[in-house]
Design a protein around this motif. Structure first.
Motif, PDB file in Angstrom:
ATOM      1  N   UNK A  58       0.971  -1.299   0.173  1.00  0.00           N
ATOM      2  CA  UNK A  58      -0.090  -0.062  -0.005  1.00  0.00           C
ATOM      3  C   UNK A  58       0.845   1.033  -0.009  1.00  0.00           C
ATOM      4  N   UNK A  59       1.900   1.234   0.648  1.00  0.00           N
ATOM      5  CA  UNK A  59       2.780   2.445   0.830  1.00  0.00           C
ATOM      6  C   UNK A  59       3.492   2.602  -0.713  1.00  0.00           C
ATOM      7  N   UNK A  60       3.767   1.338  -1.077  1.00  0.00           N
ATOM      8  CA  UNK A  60       4.552   1.406  -2.412  1.00  0.00           C
ATOM      9  C   UNK A  60       3.589   2.077  -3.678  1.00  0.00           C
ATOM     10  N   UNK A  61       2.289   1.507  -3.442  1.00  0.00           N
ATOM     11  CA  UNK A  61       1.155   2.156  -4.426  1.00  0.00           C
ATOM     12  C   UNK A  61       1.143   3.513  -4.371  1.00  0.00           C
ATOM     13  N   UNK A  62       0.932   3.918  -2.999  1.00  0.00           N
ATOM     14  CA  UNK A  62       0.790   5.378  -2.772  1.00  0.00           C
ATOM     15  C   UNK A  62       2.032   6.403  -3.486  1.00  0.00           C
ATOM     16  N   UNK A  63       3.205   5.805  -3.156  1.00  0.00           N
ATOM     17  CA  UNK A  63       4.276   6.545  -3.746  1.00  0.00           C
ATOM     18  C   UNK A  63       4.313   6.599  -5.295  1.00  0.00           C
ATOM     19  N   UNK A  64       3.967   5.437  -5.912  1.00  0.00           N
ATOM     20  CA  UNK A  64       3.744   5.465  -7.464  1.00  0.00           C
ATOM     21  C   UNK A  64       2.660   6.354  -7.685  1.00  0.00           C
ATOM     22  N   UNK A  65       1.604   6.483  -7.222  1.00  0.00           N
ATOM     23  CA  UNK A  65       0.408   7.363  -7.544  1.00  0.00           C
ATOM     24  C   UNK A  65       0.983   8.820  -7.253  1.00  0.00           C
ATOM     25  N   UNK A  66       1.679   9.046  -6.277  1.00  0.00           N
ATOM     26  CA  UNK A  66       2.028  10.528  -5.990  1.00  0.00           C
ATOM     27  C   UNK A  66       2.904  10.772  -6.899  1.00  0.00           C
ATOM     28  N   UNK A  67       4.095  10.177  -7.142  1.00  0.00           N
ATOM     29  CA  UNK A  67       5.022  10.464  -8.243  1.00  0.00           C
ATOM     30  C   UNK A  67       4.492  10.701  -9.508  1.00  0.00           C
ATOM     31  N   UNK A  68       3.533   9.808  -9.872  1.00  0.00           N
ATOM     32  CA  UNK A  68       3.153   9.865 -11.334  1.00  0.00           C
ATOM     33  C   UNK A  68       2.176  10.847 -11.536  1.00  0.00           C
ATOM     34  N   UNK A  69       1.424  11.329 -10.451  1.00  0.00           N
ATOM     35  CA  UNK A  69       0.393  12.306 -10.403  1.00  0.00           C
ATOM     36  C   UNK A  69       1.159  13.696 -10.408  1.00  0.00           C
ATOM     37  N   UNK A  70       2.125  13.659  -9.771  1.00  0.00           N
ATOM     38  CA  UNK A  70       2.985  15.073  -9.777  1.00  0.00           C
ATOM     39  C   UNK A  70       3.507  15.132 -11.149  1.00  0.00           C
ATOM     40  N   UNK A  71       4.320  14.143 -11.986  1.00  0.00           N
ATOM     41  CA  UNK A  71       4.721  14.219 -13.168  1.00  0.00           C
ATOM     42  C   UNK A  71       3.527  14.452 -14.083  1.00  0.00           C
ATOM     43  N   UNK A  72       2.195  14.030 -13.772  1.00  0.00           N
ATOM     44  CA  UNK A  72       1.281  14.142 -14.842  1.00  0.00           C
ATOM     45  C   UNK A  72       0.927  15.777 -14.950  1.00  0.00           C
ATOM     46  N   UNK A  73       0.945  16.146 -13.560  1.00  0.00           N
ATOM     47  CA  UNK A  73       0.318  17.723 -13.446  1.00  0.00           C
ATOM     48  C   UNK A  73       1.476  18.490 -14.142  1.00  0.00           C
ATOM     49  N   UNK A  74       2.768  18.297 -14.213  1.00  0.00           N
ATOM     50  CA  UNK A  74       3.764  19.077 -14.711  1.00  0.00           C
ATOM     51  C   UNK A  74       3.853  18.673 -16.195  1.00  0.00           C
ATOM     52  N   UNK A  75       3.414  17.603 -16.622  1.00  0.00           N
ATOM     53  CA  UNK A  75       3.801  17.322 -18.079  1.00  0.00           C
ATOM     54  C   UNK A  75       3.265  17.789 -19.140  1.00  0.00           C
ATOM     55  N   UNK A  76       2.010  18.931 -19.019  1.00  0.00           N
ATOM     56  CA  UNK A  76       1.765  19.666 -20.043  1.00  0.00           C
ATOM     57  C   UNK A  76       2.998  21.077 -20.035  1.00  0.00           C
ATOM     58  N   UNK A  77       3.110  21.549 -18.856  1.00  0.00           N
ATOM     59  CA  UNK A  77       4.201  22.533 -18.869  1.00  0.00           C
ATOM     60  C   UNK A  77       5.522  22.194 -19.582  1.00  0.00           C
ATOM     61  N   UNK A  78       6.032  20.853 -19.122  1.00  0.00           N
ATOM     62  CA  UNK A  78       7.083  20.263 -19.807  1.00  0.00           C
ATOM     63  C   UNK A  78       7.131  20.356 -21.438  1.00  0.00           C
ATOM     64  N   UNK A  79       6.125  19.733 -21.735  1.00  0.00           N
ATOM     65  CA  UNK A  79       5.710  19.525 -23.052  1.00  0.00           C
ATOM     66  C   UNK A  79       5.635  20.845 -23.799  1.00  0.00           C
ATOM     67  N   UNK A  80       5.128  21.661 -23.391  1.00  0.00           N
ATOM     68  CA  UNK A  80       5.155  23.212 -23.686  1.00  0.00           C
ATOM     69  C   UNK A  80       6.488  23.526 -23.998  1.00  0.00           C
ATOM     70  N   UNK A  81       7.156  23.834 -23.041  1.00  0.00           N
ATOM     71  CA  UNK A  81       8.700  24.149 -23.160  1.00  0.00           C
ATOM     72  C   UNK A  81       9.584  23.292 -24.082  1.00  0.00           C
ATOM     73  N   UNK A  82       9.378  22.078 -23.937  1.00  0.00           N
ATOM     74  CA  UNK A  82      10.187  21.317 -25.132  1.00  0.00           C
ATOM     75  C   UNK A  82       9.693  21.518 -26.336  1.00  0.00           C
ATOM     76  N   UNK A  83       8.210  21.602 -26.428  1.00  0.00           N
ATOM     77  CA  UNK A  83       7.791  21.895 -27.914  1.00  0.00           C
ATOM     78  C   UNK A  83       8.193  23.102 -28.545  1.00  0.00           C
ATOM     79  N   UNK A  84       8.559  24.092 -27.596  1.00  0.00           N
ATOM     80  CA  UNK A  84       9.151  25.328 -28.357  1.00  0.00           C
ATOM     81  C   UNK A  84      10.346  24.944 -29.087  1.00  0.00           C
TER      82      UNK A  84
END
Length: 68
Positions: free
Chosen positions: A9-35
């Motif tokens: 359960x702790x491992x699953x929570x960490x995976x969800x947290x890390x991928x959730x944070x990454x998904x939150x910032x993914x559009x910003x990163x994609x726009x920066x890289x897309x330029x």
């Protein structure tokens, strides 16, 4: 809850947290890289999607080794 269940359960929570944070910032990163390059922005998104499945694949391999 036994130790193995709690650790899973702790491992699953960490995976969800890390991928959730990454998904939150993914559009910003994609726009920066897309330029720089739109192809590179697509590659960044593909790496993110593949990373999710790689984590699950590694987890299943780890579980299989523990059962043997």
């Amino acid at each position: 809850m036994d130790r193995d269940t709690r650790n899973a359960a702790i491992g699953a929570a960490w995976v969800l947290l890390l991928f959730g944070i990454a998904a939150y910032y993914l559009p910003t990163v994609m726009l920066a890289v897309g330029s720089v390059s739109t192809v590179l922005a697509g590659i960044v998104a593909a790496i993110f999607m593949v990373a999710i499945f790689v984590v699950f694949w590694l987890r299943s391999r780890s579980q299989r080794k523990k059962e043997k």
